[in-house]
Design a protein around this motif. Structure first.
Motif, PDB file in Angstrom:
ATOM      1  N   LEU A 114      54.083  44.843  -7.791  1.00  0.00           N
ATOM      2  CA  LEU A 114      52.931  45.742  -7.856  1.00  0.00           C
ATOM      3  C   LEU A 114      53.202  46.831  -8.886  1.00  0.00           C
ATOM      4  N   LYS A 115      52.125  47.485  -9.309  1.00  0.00           N
ATOM      5  CA  LYS A 115      52.230  48.603 -10.247  1.00  0.00           C
ATOM      6  C   LYS A 115      51.756  49.879  -9.544  1.00  0.00           C
ATOM      7  N   ALA A 116      52.473  50.968  -9.789  1.00  0.00           N
ATOM      8  CA  ALA A 116      52.087  52.264  -9.225  1.00  0.00           C
ATOM      9  C   ALA A 116      51.409  53.107 -10.292  1.00  0.00           C
ATOM     10  N   LEU A 117      50.289  53.741  -9.905  1.00  0.00           N
ATOM     11  CA  LEU A 117      49.569  54.599 -10.850  1.00  0.00           C
ATOM     12  C   LEU A 117      49.895  56.073 -10.662  1.00  0.00           C
ATOM     13  N   ALA A 118      50.238  56.463  -9.443  1.00  0.00           N
ATOM     14  CA  ALA A 118      50.539  57.878  -9.179  1.00  0.00           C
ATOM     15  C   ALA A 118      51.141  58.043  -7.796  1.00  0.00           C
ATOM     16  N   ASP A 119      51.932  59.072  -7.682  1.00  0.00           N
ATOM     17  CA  ASP A 119      52.428  59.570  -6.393  1.00  0.00           C
ATOM     18  C   ASP A 119      51.451  60.675  -6.000  1.00  0.00           C
ATOM     19  N   THR A 120      50.903  60.610  -4.784  1.00  0.00           N
ATOM     20  CA  THR A 120      49.840  61.559  -4.427  1.00  0.00           C
ATOM     21  C   THR A 120      50.348  62.789  -3.678  1.00  0.00           C
ATOM     22  N   TRP A 121      51.631  63.119  -3.836  1.00  0.00           N
ATOM     23  CA  TRP A 121      52.103  64.379  -3.271  1.00  0.00           C
ATOM     24  C   TRP A 121      52.406  65.332  -4.411  1.00  0.00           C
ATOM     25  N   ALA A 143      52.511  54.291   1.800  1.00  0.00           N
ATOM     26  CA  ALA A 143      53.676  55.171   1.827  1.00  0.00           C
ATOM     27  C   ALA A 143      54.754  54.675   0.872  1.00  0.00           C
ATOM     28  N   SER A 144      55.446  55.604   0.265  1.00  0.00           N
ATOM     29  CA  SER A 144      56.492  55.262  -0.708  1.00  0.00           C
ATOM     30  C   SER A 144      57.531  54.323  -0.118  1.00  0.00           C
ATOM     31  N   ILE A 145      57.866  54.500   1.151  1.00  0.00           N
ATOM     32  CA  ILE A 145      58.879  53.650   1.772  1.00  0.00           C
ATOM     33  C   ILE A 145      58.435  52.193   1.809  1.00  0.00           C
ATOM     34  N   VAL A 146      57.118  51.972   1.943  1.00  0.00           N
ATOM     35  CA  VAL A 146      56.569  50.615   1.943  1.00  0.00           C
ATOM     36  C   VAL A 146      56.408  50.104   0.512  1.00  0.00           C
ATOM     37  N   ALA A 147      55.989  50.997  -0.378  1.00  0.00           N
ATOM     38  CA  ALA A 147      55.661  50.593  -1.750  1.00  0.00           C
ATOM     39  C   ALA A 147      56.878  50.288  -2.621  1.00  0.00           C
ATOM     40  N   ALA A 184      50.310  43.955 -10.421  1.00  0.00           N
ATOM     41  CA  ALA A 184      51.292  44.194 -11.497  1.00  0.00           C
ATOM     42  C   ALA A 184      50.704  44.023 -12.885  1.00  0.00           C
ATOM     43  N   ASP A 185      49.713  43.135 -13.023  1.00  0.00           N
ATOM     44  CA  ASP A 185      49.134  42.884 -14.344  1.00  0.00           C
ATOM     45  C   ASP A 185      47.829  43.641 -14.579  1.00  0.00           C
ATOM     46  N   ALA A 186      47.534  44.621 -13.728  1.00  0.00           N
ATOM     47  CA  ALA A 186      46.314  45.420 -13.919  1.00  0.00           C
ATOM     48  C   ALA A 186      46.385  46.140 -15.265  1.00  0.00           C
ATOM     49  N   TYR A 243      58.127  46.698  -3.538  1.00  0.00           N
ATOM     50  CA  TYR A 243      57.189  45.952  -4.386  1.00  0.00           C
ATOM     51  C   TYR A 243      57.224  46.466  -5.820  1.00  0.00           C
ATOM     52  N   LEU A 244      57.458  47.761  -5.987  1.00  0.00           N
ATOM     53  CA  LEU A 244      57.508  48.339  -7.329  1.00  0.00           C
ATOM     54  C   LEU A 244      58.799  47.945  -8.037  1.00  0.00           C
ATOM     55  N   LYS A 245      59.903  48.013  -7.313  1.00  0.00           N
ATOM     56  CA  LYS A 245      61.195  47.707  -7.923  1.00  0.00           C
ATOM     57  C   LYS A 245      61.337  46.221  -8.248  1.00  0.00           C
TER      58      LYS A 245
END
Length: 330
Positions: A225-232, A212-216, A140-142, A219-221
């Motif tokens: 954790l921090k998300a950098l991109a959706d790869t689809w 996978a988005s369902i797992v991620a 999250a602090d990256a 943690y994001l909400k």
């Protein structure tokens, strides 16, 4: 009766019997699809219960069962990177009562494994269910906010550690594209599962992973954790603020956790078409579609022909990554 006559009679009898059996089989093949299904159908899931693949299987089973008028039973058979469950289906009777819930591993296993218990041609594509886009995750602090900054930062010093769920897993392919196409400097750290990879990022044992988005999403909400991109190729319905890798200029990073249906080779085409139509109907059922989207899964459906095209494209795309990285399951 002479020996010669007996031989002639026997040969004639056998030929007649074989012809009758052949005619009977042909009649069954023509009649069976119209009557199919007349008993419960098995869906073999080559993963443990509760994951994205399993959840998509259960959603498809729920809707398709209503369309087909028969129960659809889920059987989880994890192991061997999907080969255990896939082998069960590949060796099952092609009668329309056993199907595989397929995933990317069903396409890539033969590319990276030393030996396989079945051939790729032993399984036929039937239907696309849906997909969970893979999400690039960092602590999250990256300091980096997107793929460009992450890739640039990875090139400094000794590079970054990237967690995977093992050789040939979706995170492994994501890292392969980042390395071979975009020059990211990543040291692969294999774990036994995606949950272990997530734990490694949370504990900062590694700098990043993808999942996978369902797992991620939880943690994001929660901000863990921090998300950098959706790869689809499209944004996640349940997390639309996250841009895709394509939008960020990384169009070759197209990887998702998908689920489809494959059947044993030789299953009558009419049965395959009927199952495909039932799954497509399920994915277009509002209640099912909205439930999946809420979890971070995108319902897809479509025709059997469209899934065949998807599988062919996936095989070519993943094959290129395997070749570029030298990916092998040692």
């Amino acid at each position: 009766m002479t020996h010669s006559l007996r031989g002639t009679f026997a040969a004639t009898f056998v030929a007649t019997a074989l012809a009758a059996a052949s005619a009977g089989s042909a009649a069954w093949a023509q009649a069976a699809p119209a009557a199919w299904p007349t008993k419960p159908i098995r869906l073999i899931v080559p993963f443990s219960a509760g994951g994205a693949n399993d959840l998509m299987a259960r959603a498809a089973a729920e809707g398709a069962s209503k369309a087909l008028g028969q129960p659809i039973v889920i059987e989880n058979k994890p192991g061997g990177g999907t080969t255990l469950g896939a082998d069960v289906v590949a060796k099952s009777a092609p009668d329309g009562y056993t199907f595989l819930i397929s995933a990317a591993g069903v396409i890539s296993n033969s590319m990276i494994k030393k030996s396989m218990p079945y051939k790729d041609a032993d399984l036929e594509p039937v239907a696309m269910i849906g997909l969970a886009p893979s999400v690039v995750l960092v602590p999250a602090d990256a300091p980096y906010k997107n793929l460009k900054e992450f890739i640039a930062a990875s090139k400094t010093g000794e590079g970054f550690h990237w967690a995977t769920a093992g050789t040939g897993s979706t995170p492994h392919f994501v890292s392969g594209v980042l390395q071979t196409k975009y020059g990211a400097k990543l040291d692969i750290v294999p774990y036994k599962s995606g949950s272990e990879s997530i734990t490694a990022v949370l504990g900062k044992q590694v700098e990043a992973t993808s999942e996978a988005s369902i797992v991620a999403l939880p943690y994001l909400k929660s901000g863990k954790l921090k998300a950098l991109a959706d790869t689809w190729t499209s944004r996640i319905s349940a997390y639309p603020d996250l841009s895709t890798a394509t939008e960020q200029g990384y169009g070759d990073l197209r990887i998702a956790h998908w689920a489809g249906i494959h059947a044993p080779k030789g299953t009558p085409p009419a049965i395959l078409d009927k199952m495909s139509a039932a799954v497509d109907s399920a994915m277009k059922t509002p209640a099912i579609a909205e439930r999946l989207k809420g979890l971070g899964i995108e319902p897809i459906g479509g025709t059997r022909a469209s899934f065949v095209r998807f599988v062919d494209e996936e095989r070519a795309r993943l094959g290129a990554v395997v070749k570029a990285t030298g990916m092998k399951d040692e």
